[in-house]
Design an enzyme around this catalytic site. Structure first.
Site, PDB file in Angstrom:
ATOM      1  N   ARG A 138      10.902  -1.535  11.346  1.00 54.55           N
ATOM      2  CA  ARG A 138       9.769  -1.238  12.209  1.00 54.55           C
ATOM      3  C   ARG A 138       9.659  -2.265  13.330  1.00 54.55           C
ATOM      4  O   ARG A 138       9.861  -3.457  13.111  1.00 54.55           O
ATOM      5  CB  ARG A 138       8.480  -1.225  11.378  1.00 54.55           C
ATOM      6  CG  ARG A 138       8.277   0.099  10.694  1.00 54.55           C
ATOM      7  CD  ARG A 138       7.151   0.118   9.710  1.00 54.55           C
ATOM      8  NE  ARG A 138       5.935  -0.556  10.114  1.00 54.55           N
ATOM      9  CZ  ARG A 138       4.817  -0.561   9.384  1.00 54.55           C
ATOM     10  NH1 ARG A 138       4.798   0.086   8.222  1.00 54.55           N
ATOM     11  NH2 ARG A 138       3.747  -1.200   9.789  1.00 54.55           N
ATOM     12  N   ARG A 184      -0.614  -9.193  13.156  1.00 50.30           N
ATOM     13  CA  ARG A 184      -1.183  -8.209  12.210  1.00 50.30           C
ATOM     14  C   ARG A 184      -1.922  -8.914  11.079  1.00 50.30           C
ATOM     15  O   ARG A 184      -2.976  -8.450  10.630  1.00 50.30           O
ATOM     16  CB  ARG A 184      -0.063  -7.329  11.644  1.00 50.30           C
ATOM     17  CG  ARG A 184       0.466  -6.330  12.659  1.00 50.30           C
ATOM     18  CD  ARG A 184       1.852  -5.841  12.303  1.00 50.30           C
ATOM     19  NE  ARG A 184       1.908  -5.127  11.055  1.00 50.30           N
ATOM     20  CZ  ARG A 184       3.003  -5.015  10.301  1.00 50.30           C
ATOM     21  NH1 ARG A 184       4.136  -5.603  10.682  1.00 50.30           N
ATOM     22  NH2 ARG A 184       2.981  -4.328   9.195  1.00 50.30           N
ATOM     23  N   ARG A 242     -10.107   0.302   8.595  1.00 50.26           N
ATOM     24  CA  ARG A 242      -9.684  -1.074   8.881  1.00 50.26           C
ATOM     25  C   ARG A 242     -10.737  -1.858   9.627  1.00 50.26           C
ATOM     26  O   ARG A 242     -10.524  -3.041   9.900  1.00 50.26           O
ATOM     27  CB  ARG A 242      -8.424  -1.034   9.766  1.00 50.26           C
ATOM     28  CG  ARG A 242      -7.131  -0.952   9.008  1.00 50.26           C
ATOM     29  CD  ARG A 242      -6.050  -0.691  10.038  1.00 50.26           C
ATOM     30  NE  ARG A 242      -4.870  -1.462   9.794  1.00 50.26           N
ATOM     31  CZ  ARG A 242      -3.768  -0.957   9.241  1.00 50.26           C
ATOM     32  NH1 ARG A 242      -3.728   0.284   8.840  1.00 50.26           N
ATOM     33  NH2 ARG A 242      -2.714  -1.718   9.094  1.00 50.26           N
ATOM     34  N   LYS A 269       0.835  -1.211   0.000  1.00 50.39           N
ATOM     35  CA  LYS A 269       0.000   0.000   0.000  1.00 50.39           C
ATOM     36  C   LYS A 269       0.870   1.262   0.000  1.00 50.39           C
ATOM     37  O   LYS A 269       0.658   2.181  -0.779  1.00 50.39           O
ATOM     38  CB  LYS A 269      -0.927   0.027   1.229  1.00 50.39           C
ATOM     39  CG  LYS A 269      -1.800  -1.206   1.367  1.00 50.39           C
ATOM     40  CD  LYS A 269      -2.666  -1.150   2.620  1.00 50.39           C
ATOM     41  CE  LYS A 269      -1.918  -1.173   3.934  1.00 50.39           C
ATOM     42  NZ  LYS A 269      -1.218  -2.442   4.242  1.00 50.39           N
ATOM     43  N   ARG A 318      11.936  -5.656   5.015  1.00 48.68           N
ATOM     44  CA  ARG A 318      11.676  -4.217   4.812  1.00 48.68           C
ATOM     45  C   ARG A 318      12.565  -3.341   5.702  1.00 48.68           C
ATOM     46  O   ARG A 318      12.750  -3.602   6.877  1.00 48.68           O
ATOM     47  CB  ARG A 318      10.219  -3.894   5.140  1.00 48.68           C
ATOM     48  CG  ARG A 318       9.957  -2.385   5.164  1.00 48.68           C
ATOM     49  CD  ARG A 318       8.518  -2.033   5.216  1.00 48.68           C
ATOM     50  NE  ARG A 318       7.836  -2.574   6.369  1.00 48.68           N
ATOM     51  CZ  ARG A 318       6.511  -2.526   6.530  1.00 48.68           C
ATOM     52  NH1 ARG A 318       5.753  -1.977   5.607  1.00 48.68           N
ATOM     53  NH2 ARG A 318       5.949  -3.042   7.604  1.00 48.68           N
TER      54      ARG A 318
HETATM   55  P1  AP5 Z   1       4.910  -1.643   1.947  1.00 43.46           P
HETATM   56  O1  AP5 Z   1       4.600  -0.805   0.763  1.00 43.46           O
HETATM   57  O2  AP5 Z   1       5.614  -1.025   3.099  1.00 43.46           O
HETATM   58  O3  AP5 Z   1       3.570  -2.415   2.423  1.00 43.46           O
HETATM   59  P2  AP5 Z   1       2.293  -1.889   3.205  1.00 43.46           P
HETATM   60  O4  AP5 Z   1       1.102  -2.521   2.561  1.00 43.46           O
HETATM   61  O5  AP5 Z   1       2.318  -0.408   3.311  1.00 43.46           O
HETATM   62  O6  AP5 Z   1       2.528  -2.631   4.590  1.00 43.46           O
HETATM   63  P3  AP5 Z   1       2.452  -2.069   6.081  1.00 43.46           P
HETATM   64  O7  AP5 Z   1       3.240  -3.022   6.930  1.00 43.46           O
HETATM   65  O8  AP5 Z   1       2.819  -0.623   6.159  1.00 43.46           O
HETATM   66  O9  AP5 Z   1       0.922  -2.242   6.361  1.00 43.46           O
HETATM   67  P4  AP5 Z   1       0.194  -2.222   7.693  1.00 43.46           P
HETATM   68  O10 AP5 Z   1      -1.186  -2.042   7.235  1.00 43.46           O
HETATM   69  O11 AP5 Z   1       0.451  -3.422   8.540  1.00 43.46           O
HETATM   70  O12 AP5 Z   1       0.890  -1.048   8.533  1.00 43.46           O
HETATM   71  P5  AP5 Z   1       0.457   0.446   8.851  1.00 43.46           P
HETATM   72  O13 AP5 Z   1       1.676   1.262   8.900  1.00 43.46           O
HETATM   73  O14 AP5 Z   1      -0.665   0.860   8.001  1.00 43.46           O
HETATM   74  O15 AP5 Z   1       5.761  -2.913   1.421  1.00 43.46           O
HETATM   75  C1  AP5 Z   1       6.266  -3.875   2.331  1.00 43.46           C
HETATM   76  C2  AP5 Z   1       7.643  -4.372   1.860  1.00 43.46           C
HETATM   77  O16 AP5 Z   1       7.471  -5.058   0.623  1.00 43.46           O
HETATM   78  C3  AP5 Z   1       8.638  -3.225   1.569  1.00 43.46           C
HETATM   79  O17 AP5 Z   1       9.934  -3.657   1.903  1.00 43.46           O
HETATM   80  C4  AP5 Z   1       8.528  -3.026   0.043  1.00 43.46           C
HETATM   81  O18 AP5 Z   1       9.745  -2.540  -0.520  1.00 43.46           O
HETATM   82  C5  AP5 Z   1       8.211  -4.428  -0.429  1.00 43.46           C
HETATM   83  N1  AP5 Z   1       7.343  -4.441  -1.608  1.00 43.46           N
HETATM   84  C6  AP5 Z   1       6.295  -3.618  -1.877  1.00 43.46           C
HETATM   85  N2  AP5 Z   1       5.730  -3.929  -3.052  1.00 43.46           N
HETATM   86  C7  AP5 Z   1       6.428  -4.998  -3.539  1.00 43.46           C
HETATM   87  C8  AP5 Z   1       6.320  -5.793  -4.715  1.00 43.46           C
HETATM   88  N3  AP5 Z   1       5.362  -5.555  -5.643  1.00 43.46           N
HETATM   89  N4  AP5 Z   1       7.189  -6.805  -4.895  1.00 43.46           N
HETATM   90  C9  AP5 Z   1       8.154  -7.072  -3.963  1.00 43.46           C
HETATM   91  N5  AP5 Z   1       8.333  -6.353  -2.839  1.00 43.46           N
HETATM   92  C10 AP5 Z   1       7.455  -5.321  -2.617  1.00 43.46           C
HETATM   93  O19 AP5 Z   1      -0.122   0.278  10.333  1.00 43.46           O
HETATM   94  C11 AP5 Z   1       0.742  -0.032  11.399  1.00 43.46           C
HETATM   95  C12 AP5 Z   1      -0.066  -0.132  12.695  1.00 43.46           C
HETATM   96  O20 AP5 Z   1      -0.687   1.139  12.991  1.00 43.46           O
HETATM   97  C13 AP5 Z   1      -1.239  -1.131  12.680  1.00 43.46           C
HETATM   98  O21 AP5 Z   1      -0.819  -2.452  12.951  1.00 43.46           O
HETATM   99  C14 AP5 Z   1      -2.123  -0.538  13.790  1.00 43.46           C
HETATM  100  O22 AP5 Z   1      -1.609  -0.853  15.065  1.00 43.46           O
HETATM  101  C15 AP5 Z   1      -1.978   0.959  13.578  1.00 43.46           C
HETATM  102  N6  AP5 Z   1      -2.993   1.487  12.651  1.00 43.46           N
HETATM  103  C16 AP5 Z   1      -2.776   2.088  11.428  1.00 43.46           C
HETATM  104  N7  AP5 Z   1      -3.938   2.428  10.855  1.00 43.46           N
HETATM  105  C17 AP5 Z   1      -4.927   2.029  11.711  1.00 43.46           C
HETATM  106  C18 AP5 Z   1      -6.335   2.068  11.673  1.00 43.46           C
HETATM  107  N8  AP5 Z   1      -6.993   2.587  10.622  1.00 43.46           N
HETATM  108  N9  AP5 Z   1      -7.024   1.562  12.726  1.00 43.46           N
HETATM  109  C19 AP5 Z   1      -6.395   1.047  13.792  1.00 43.46           C
HETATM  110  N10 AP5 Z   1      -5.042   0.956  13.892  1.00 43.46           N
HETATM  111  C20 AP5 Z   1      -4.305   1.446  12.864  1.00 43.46           C
HETATM  112 MG    MG Z   2       2.518   0.949   4.887  1.00 45.69          MG
END
Ligand code: AP5
Ligand code: MG
Length: 223
Positions: A166, A177, A94, A19, A133
């Site tokens: 992270r 997660r 979410r 994402k 990552r």
């Molecule tokens: P990346 O692009 O970083 O993936 P992502 O989908 O953004 O994954 P996240 O881990 O950020 O998602 P998340 O939803 O768990 O975390 P968030 O920060 O939102 O890519 C991942 C890796 O893969 C990278 O190394 C990249 O280079 C590689 N990659 C990407 N595309 C690729 C491809 N096509 N091929 C190969 N490699 C690739 O949330 C974190 C925490 O915050 C949550 O757990 C929760 O505690 C809290 N939180 C956030 N939002 C909410 C909400 N709305 N409600 C409640 N809690 C929340």
């Molecule tokens: Mg992300």
């Protein structure tokens, strides 16, 4: 594809689905605001705010931060002037209460939710991506030691700052997660499918190919 993206877009996908990577590629080429709720929470943590301290406990064990906190944070963010033209919400909603609150706040402001994009990636690939990552501590660029390595290990190509991992990319937190995604977030796909705004993308391909099908989808009218 022209730079005429307007209105609201939501990116939904499991942890590691890409994402953040895809949102950053879109904003490099288009006049769109990227709103990542995970990044906002991490900024609060770095700044040492009360909200950041409260959120840390939930985030580090892979749980969701409570709905009321998240809903208030996003409602305030999408009302600001820099969000008037077009925005991508990455990581929100979410849960069902978050989705309903977003709908209510958009109908109040007259903003259209144009597309909800679901990024589909098999679980074993997600785990591999997250453990490889690294993120720039200064500019937030997302790296991967397997699929997108920096030229120099541990250093961001763009701003030369240190790369960090992270806290929630530890294996136990990753598994928590993924389970939270499956039970609390995946059901939203049905909610948005029924609204006619859901687009599903096969995201287990190179970032460039994923970006191409994403832009194809964003350029089309909603179903
Ligand atoms: P990346 O692009 O970083 O993936 P992502 O989908 O953004 O994954 P996240 O881990 O950020 O998602 P998340 O939803 O768990 O975390 P968030 O920060 O939102 O890519 C991942 C890796 O893969 C990278 O190394 C990249 O280079 C590689 N990659 C990407 N595309 C690729 C491809 N096509 N091929 C190969 N490699 C690739 O949330 C974190 C925490 O915050 C949550 O757990 C929760 O505690 C809290 N939180 C956030 N939002 C909410 C909400 N709305 N409600 C409640 N809690 C929340
Ligand atoms: Mg992300």
């Amino acid at each position: 594809m022209s730079s005429d993206l307007t209105g609201g877009m939501v990116f939904i996908g499991a942890p590691g689905a890409g994402k953040g990577t895809q949102a950053k590629l879109v904003v490099e080429a288009h006049d769109v605001l990227h709103i990542s709720t995970g990044d906002m929470l991490r900024e609060h943590r770095t700044a040492g705010t009360e909200l950041g301290r409260e959120a840390q406990v939930f985030m580090d064990r892979g749980d969701l931060v409570p709905d009321d906190v998240m809903i208030a944070m996003v409602a305030e963010r999408i009302q600001r002037s820099d969000a008037a033209k077009a925005w991508i919400l990455d990581g929100f909603p979410r849960t069902l209460p978050q989705a309903e609150a977003l709908d209510a706040s958009l109908s109040e402001s007259g903003t259209e939710l144009r597309h909800v994009i679901s990024f589909q990636v098999p679980q074993d690939e997600l785990v591999q991506r997250l453990t490889a990552r690294w993120t720039c501590s200064k500019c937030g660029e997302i790296w991967n030691v397997v699929s997108k390595p920096p030229s120099q290990a541990g250093v961001c190509d763009g701003c030369q700052a240190e790369l960090t991992q992270r806290a929630d990319d530890r294996p136990e937190a990753v598994m928590a997660r993924l389970e939270v995604y499956r039970t609390q977030t995946e059901p939203l796909l049905g909610y948005f499918r029924a609204r006619g705004v859901l687009r599903e993308i096969e995201a287990n391909r190179s970032p460039e190919l994923v970006q191409k099908s994403l832009l194809d989808q964003l350029g089309e009218p909603a179903l």
